[in-house]
Design a protein around this motif. Structure first.
Motif, PDB file in Angstrom:
ATOM      1  N   SER A  98       0.730  -1.249  -0.049  1.00 38.30           N
ATOM      2  CA  SER A  98      -0.028  -0.102   0.032  1.00 38.30           C
ATOM      3  C   SER A  98       0.836   1.282  -0.075  1.00 38.30           C
ATOM      4  CB  SER A  98      -0.980   0.068   1.212  1.00 38.30           C
ATOM      5  OG  SER A  98      -0.207  -0.388   2.299  1.00 38.30           O
ATOM      6  N   LEU A  99       1.894   1.282   0.832  1.00 37.33           N
ATOM      7  CA  LEU A  99       2.833   2.356   0.663  1.00 37.33           C
ATOM      8  C   LEU A  99       3.517   2.338  -0.439  1.00 37.33           C
ATOM      9  CD1 LEU A  99       4.404   2.369   4.449  1.00 37.33           C
ATOM     10  CD2 LEU A  99       2.648   3.663   3.433  1.00 37.33           C
ATOM     11  N   LYS A 100       3.734   1.394  -1.214  1.00 39.78           N
ATOM     12  CA  LYS A 100       4.713   1.374  -2.631  1.00 39.78           C
ATOM     13  C   LYS A 100       3.469   2.213  -3.388  1.00 39.78           C
ATOM     14  CE  LYS A 100       6.658  -2.037  -4.078  1.00 39.78           C
ATOM     15  NZ  LYS A 100       7.032  -3.607  -4.417  1.00 39.78           N
ATOM     16  N   GLN A 101       2.059   1.705  -3.222  1.00 39.31           N
ATOM     17  CA  GLN A 101       1.389   2.466  -4.235  1.00 39.31           C
ATOM     18  C   GLN A 101       0.921   4.004  -4.018  1.00 39.31           C
ATOM     19  OE1 GLN A 101      -1.956  -0.475  -3.109  1.00 39.31           O
ATOM     20  NE2 GLN A 101      -2.700  -0.397  -5.336  1.00 39.31           N
ATOM     21  N   LEU A 102       1.166   4.349  -2.864  1.00 42.44           N
ATOM     22  CA  LEU A 102       1.038   5.915  -2.735  1.00 42.44           C
ATOM     23  C   LEU A 102       2.426   6.493  -3.237  1.00 42.44           C
ATOM     24  CD1 LEU A 102       0.413   6.000   1.097  1.00 42.44           C
ATOM     25  CD2 LEU A 102      -1.361   5.983  -0.596  1.00 42.44           C
ATOM     26  N   ALA A 103       3.674   5.799  -3.494  1.00 47.01           N
ATOM     27  CA  ALA A 103       4.780   6.406  -3.799  1.00 47.01           C
ATOM     28  C   ALA A 103       4.609   6.446  -5.258  1.00 47.01           C
ATOM     29  CB  ALA A 103       5.946   5.603  -3.554  1.00 47.01           C
ATOM     30  N   GLN A 104       4.091   5.432  -6.016  1.00 50.21           N
ATOM     31  CA  GLN A 104       3.909   5.192  -7.336  1.00 50.21           C
ATOM     32  C   GLN A 104       2.995   6.340  -7.892  1.00 50.21           C
ATOM     33  OE1 GLN A 104       2.645   1.500  -7.629  1.00 50.21           O
ATOM     34  NE2 GLN A 104       4.331   0.231  -7.449  1.00 50.21           N
ATOM     35  N   HIS A 105       1.756   6.816  -7.073  1.00 48.47           N
ATOM     36  CA  HIS A 105       1.085   7.860  -7.385  1.00 48.47           C
ATOM     37  C   HIS A 105       1.464   9.274  -7.017  1.00 48.47           C
ATOM     38  CE1 HIS A 105      -1.803   5.045  -9.589  1.00 48.47           C
ATOM     39  NE2 HIS A 105      -1.667   4.218  -8.672  1.00 48.47           N
ATOM     40  N   GLY A 106       2.407   9.181  -6.324  1.00 48.57           N
ATOM     41  CA  GLY A 106       2.815  10.544  -5.631  1.00 48.57           C
ATOM     42  C   GLY A 106       1.911  11.043  -4.682  1.00 48.57           C
ATOM     43  N   VAL A 107       1.345  10.247  -3.980  1.00 52.02           N
ATOM     44  CA  VAL A 107       0.261  10.654  -2.978  1.00 52.02           C
ATOM     45  C   VAL A 107       0.969  10.861  -1.569  1.00 52.02           C
ATOM     46  CG1 VAL A 107      -1.677  10.096  -1.456  1.00 52.02           C
ATOM     47  CG2 VAL A 107      -1.755   9.632  -4.061  1.00 52.02           C
ATOM     48  N   ASP A 108       0.846  12.172  -0.985  1.00 56.12           N
ATOM     49  CA  ASP A 108       1.340  12.130   0.300  1.00 56.12           C
ATOM     50  C   ASP A 108       0.471  11.350   1.399  1.00 56.12           C
ATOM     51  OD1 ASP A 108       2.075  13.077   2.877  1.00 56.12           O
ATOM     52  OD2 ASP A 108       1.648  15.277   2.535  1.00 56.12           O
ATOM     53  N   PRO A 109       1.185  10.616   2.125  1.00 49.24           N
ATOM     54  CA  PRO A 109       0.753   9.608   3.218  1.00 49.24           C
ATOM     55  C   PRO A 109      -0.103  10.179   3.990  1.00 49.24           C
ATOM     56  CG  PRO A 109       2.812   8.917   2.682  1.00 49.24           C
ATOM     57  CD  PRO A 109       2.770  10.178   2.230  1.00 49.24           C
ATOM     58  N   GLN A 110       0.223  11.852   4.622  1.00 52.50           N
ATOM     59  CA  GLN A 110      -0.653  12.523   5.285  1.00 52.50           C
ATOM     60  C   GLN A 110      -2.157  12.466   4.851  1.00 52.50           C
ATOM     61  OE1 GLN A 110       1.014  15.791   7.065  1.00 52.50           O
ATOM     62  NE2 GLN A 110       3.097  15.098   7.083  1.00 52.50           N
ATOM     63  N   ARG A 111      -2.532  12.389   3.662  1.00 50.43           N
ATOM     64  CA  ARG A 111      -3.837  12.553   3.140  1.00 50.43           C
ATOM     65  C   ARG A 111      -4.458  11.149   3.146  1.00 50.43           C
ATOM     66  NH1 ARG A 111      -4.436  15.233  -2.591  1.00 50.43           N
ATOM     67  NH2 ARG A 111      -6.781  15.165  -2.181  1.00 50.43           N
ATOM     68  N   ILE A 112      -3.888  10.171   3.595  1.00 46.46           N
ATOM     69  CA  ILE A 112      -4.421   8.775   3.739  1.00 46.46           C
ATOM     70  C   ILE A 112      -4.773   8.242   5.059  1.00 46.46           C
ATOM     71  CG2 ILE A 112      -4.105   6.480   3.127  1.00 46.46           C
ATOM     72  CD1 ILE A 112      -4.293   8.335   0.574  1.00 46.46           C
ATOM     73  N   VAL A 113      -6.123   7.728   5.242  1.00 52.40           N
ATOM     74  CA  VAL A 113      -6.297   7.012   6.313  1.00 52.40           C
ATOM     75  C   VAL A 113      -6.594   5.623   6.014  1.00 52.40           C
ATOM     76  CG1 VAL A 113      -8.316   6.479   7.928  1.00 52.40           C
ATOM     77  CG2 VAL A 113      -7.785   8.912   7.355  1.00 52.40           C
ATOM     78  N   PHE A 114      -5.867   4.628   6.775  1.00 47.49           N
ATOM     79  CA  PHE A 114      -6.079   3.178   6.419  1.00 47.49           C
ATOM     80  C   PHE A 114      -6.930   2.734   7.365  1.00 47.49           C
ATOM     81  CE2 PHE A 114      -1.739   3.548   4.757  1.00 47.49           C
ATOM     82  CZ  PHE A 114      -1.669   3.199   3.489  1.00 47.49           C
ATOM     83  N   GLU A 115      -8.164   2.307   6.824  1.00 45.39           N
ATOM     84  CA  GLU A 115      -8.992   1.752   7.581  1.00 45.39           C
ATOM     85  C   GLU A 115      -9.121   0.132   8.030  1.00 45.39           C
ATOM     86  OE1 GLU A 115     -13.830   2.115   6.867  1.00 45.39           O
ATOM     87  OE2 GLU A 115     -12.794   3.815   6.225  1.00 45.39           O
ATOM     88  N   ILE A 116      -8.924  -0.084   9.098  1.00 40.72           N
ATOM     89  CA  ILE A 116      -8.598  -1.395   9.326  1.00 40.72           C
ATOM     90  C   ILE A 116     -10.341  -1.994   9.467  1.00 40.72           C
ATOM     91  CG2 ILE A 116      -7.613  -3.197  11.061  1.00 40.72           C
ATOM     92  CD1 ILE A 116      -5.602  -1.383   9.582  1.00 40.72           C
ATOM     93  N   THR A 117     -10.509  -2.971   8.601  1.00 36.97           N
ATOM     94  CA  THR A 117     -11.931  -3.494   8.685  1.00 36.97           C
ATOM     95  C   THR A 117     -12.341  -4.589   9.388  1.00 36.97           C
ATOM     96  OG1 THR A 117     -11.226  -4.753   6.780  1.00 36.97           O
ATOM     97  CG2 THR A 117     -11.863  -2.774   5.983  1.00 36.97           C
ATOM     98  N   GLU A 118     -11.358  -4.969   9.839  1.00 37.08           N
ATOM     99  CA  GLU A 118     -11.583  -6.211  11.037  1.00 37.08           C
ATOM    100  C   GLU A 118     -10.373  -6.360  11.961  1.00 37.08           C
ATOM    101  OE1 GLU A 118     -10.648 -10.321   8.945  1.00 37.08           O
ATOM    102  OE2 GLU A 118     -11.674  -8.877   7.651  1.00 37.08           O
ATOM    103  N   LEU A 119     -10.399  -7.327  12.827  1.00 34.92           N
ATOM    104  CA  LEU A 119      -9.436  -7.412  13.720  1.00 34.92           C
ATOM    105  C   LEU A 119      -8.883  -8.736  13.911  1.00 34.92           C
ATOM    106  CD1 LEU A 119     -10.229  -4.904  16.585  1.00 34.92           C
ATOM    107  CD2 LEU A 119      -8.689  -4.621  14.886  1.00 34.92           C
ATOM    108  N   GLY A 120      -8.976  -9.530  12.526  1.00 35.66           N
ATOM    109  CA  GLY A 120      -8.451 -10.950  12.783  1.00 35.66           C
ATOM    110  C   GLY A 120      -6.963 -10.943  12.357  1.00 35.66           C
ATOM    111  N   GLY A 121      -6.472 -12.099  12.420  1.00 33.00           N
ATOM    112  CA  GLY A 121      -5.049 -12.360  11.762  1.00 33.00           C
ATOM    113  C   GLY A 121      -4.132 -12.069  13.085  1.00 33.00           C
ATOM    114  N   ASN A 122      -2.825 -12.112  12.757  1.00 36.20           N
ATOM    115  CA  ASN A 122      -1.722 -11.885  13.417  1.00 36.20           C
ATOM    116  C   ASN A 122      -1.614 -10.513  14.435  1.00 36.20           C
ATOM    117  OD1 ASN A 122       1.157 -11.315  14.734  1.00 36.20           O
ATOM    118  ND2 ASN A 122       1.347 -13.418  13.833  1.00 36.20           N
ATOM    119  N   SER A 123      -2.160 -10.563  15.540  1.00 38.21           N
ATOM    120  CA  SER A 123      -2.237  -9.049  16.259  1.00 38.21           C
ATOM    121  C   SER A 123      -0.916  -8.463  16.283  1.00 38.21           C
ATOM    122  CB  SER A 123      -2.708  -9.301  17.707  1.00 38.21           C
ATOM    123  OG  SER A 123      -1.881 -10.217  18.368  1.00 38.21           O
ATOM    124  N   GLN A 124       0.319  -9.116  16.485  1.00 36.18           N
ATOM    125  CA  GLN A 124       1.512  -8.559  16.607  1.00 36.18           C
ATOM    126  C   GLN A 124       1.897  -7.934  15.166  1.00 36.18           C
ATOM    127  OE1 GLN A 124       3.354  -7.711  19.273  1.00 36.18           O
ATOM    128  NE2 GLN A 124       4.313  -6.355  17.654  1.00 36.18           N
TER     129      GLN A 124
END
Length: 387
Positions: A98-124
């Motif tokens: 996802s961060l590589k995609q931001l760099a490819q499109h020249g998008v400032d990460p400060q404009r992005i909110v990563f929305e965690i859609t669930e809390l499964g998987g490896n918590s660490q």
């Protein structure tokens, strides 16, 4: 199973302070041969869908959203849904796609909110990746907050910037009842941890009013707009939101007016009951008090919070004494220690916030006032639903 052209549509977040669009959420769609758009949601919920194909679809949609962000105002943020199922598959030292995609499109990460859609998987692993997102400058949101109470500790461990109230829980809470208390408590907890609240699924004016009551920073839902390919103008909903907000404020002012009127009536009731109590008159000498239909019960405590008298309630055309609470101490209750903080000499009438009575399961308020030179406290329980 994946039939159609993947693309992103955008649903706006309305800033409750301004009515302006503050950002958008990218929602996945598949464009069919006839031009119709179908949500990808059912695909991601289908256990038969191949994980590899879904992960590729997810990245295609995200890539489409990022490629078009330059069309939106520069001060908007973009919310991107992230599934921990994909995150768990990443190697600890692997660059984040996802961060590589931001760099490819020249998008400032400060404009992005990563929305965690669930809390499964490896918590660490999830915590590590979230930390890398935040280090890059992005913000973190937790979706469906309130849906999984057992995972509350995992939510707090991620230290999110934004919490999106679970849509089903939120819509049920807007109707009133116990879930309303739960959502308000969740919103208060979020506020105390420094999180912004987003109310999603706002489809009616009543739901918007409840979102405002919960202190939501942003609202999202069909009351304003469905997701669409084109970006709305920043001020597209300002006038509409201003009208709705004004109606909400007028409603609250009317409630406040009724409360002020009730305070005046409470003053009269306090005088009647304190005169009766001061005269040590019998129960039969206590009037019916028909002018105060919201009166549930009244009782007296000493200055230290210990109940001195039974609860007195009007039932079946007569006053009934309930002795079950004699000797109970209520000094820990907020309405009591607020009175103590003001001092026994202060005769100001205080009124608690609304609460659910554990015994009767009714919504109540409690009014209190010291009398008898500060030796006794008269407390009146009021039916809040009647207000």
């Amino acid at each position: 199973m994946i039939d159609g052209q993947p693309l992103a549509c955008f649903q706006p977040f309305i800033d409750t302070a301004t009515g302006r669009i503050a950002g958008v959420e990218a929602l996945g769609r598949l464009r069919q041969a006839d031009g119709q758009l179908h949500s990808v949601g059912p695909l991601f919920a289908d256990p038969r869908a191949p994980a590899v194909a879904l992960r590729r679809l997810d990245r295609q949609i995200r890539d489409n959203a990022l490629s078009r962000l330059h069309e939106a105002p520069a001060d908007w943020f973009l919310s991107l849904n992230m599934s921990p199922r994909w995150i768990s598959r990443l190697r600890p030292d692997q660059a984040l796609p996802s961060l590589k995609q931001l760099a490819q499109h020249g998008v400032d990460p400060q404009r992005i909110v990563f929305e965690i859609t669930e809390l499964g998987g490896n918590s660490q692993r999830l915590a590590d990746v979230v930390g890398r997102y935040r280090e890059a400058g992005a913000r973190i949101a937790i979706d469906d907050f309130g849906a999984g109470y057992s995972q509350l500790d995992r939510v707090l461990a991620l230290q999110p910037d934004i919490l999106k109230l679970d849509m089903r829980l939120f819509q049920a809470a807007a109707l009133g009842g116990p879930s309303s208390d739960v959502v308000k408590a969740l919103a208060q907890m979020a506020e105390k941890t420094g999180c912004w609240i987003i109310a999603e699924g706002v489809e009616t004016e009543a739901q918007l009013n409840f979102a405002l009551e919960c202190g939501s920073r942003y609202v999202q839902g069909f009351l304003f707009a469905r997701a669409q390919q084109a970006f709305f103008a920043t001020d597209a909903f300002v006038q509409h939101f201003a009208r709705l907000r004004q109606r909400y404020v007028q409603q609250k002012l009317a409630e406040r007016g009724r409360l002020m009127q009730m305070r005046q009536q409470l003053g009269q009731l306090m005088n009647i009951l304190q005169a009766w109590a001061g005269a040590h008159a019998s129960l039969s000498a206590l009037p019916q008090l028909e002018a105060f239909p919201w009166l549930l019960r009244f009782y007296q405590c000493d200055r230290h919070g210990t109940q001195l008298t039974p609860n007195l309630e009007w039932r079946h055309n007569g006053w009934v004494a309930d002795n079950r609470y004699l000797g109970h101490n209520w000094s820990w209750r907020p309405y009591f220690y607020q009175l103590l903080a003001e001092g026994w000499e202060e005769r100001r009438l205080t009124l608690s916030t609304t609460y659910r009575d554990a015994t009767s399961n009714q919504y109540c308020l409690t009014a209190g006032q010291f009398f008898d030179n500060g030796e006794r406290l008269l407390l009146i329980d009021i039916d809040a639903a009647g207000l």
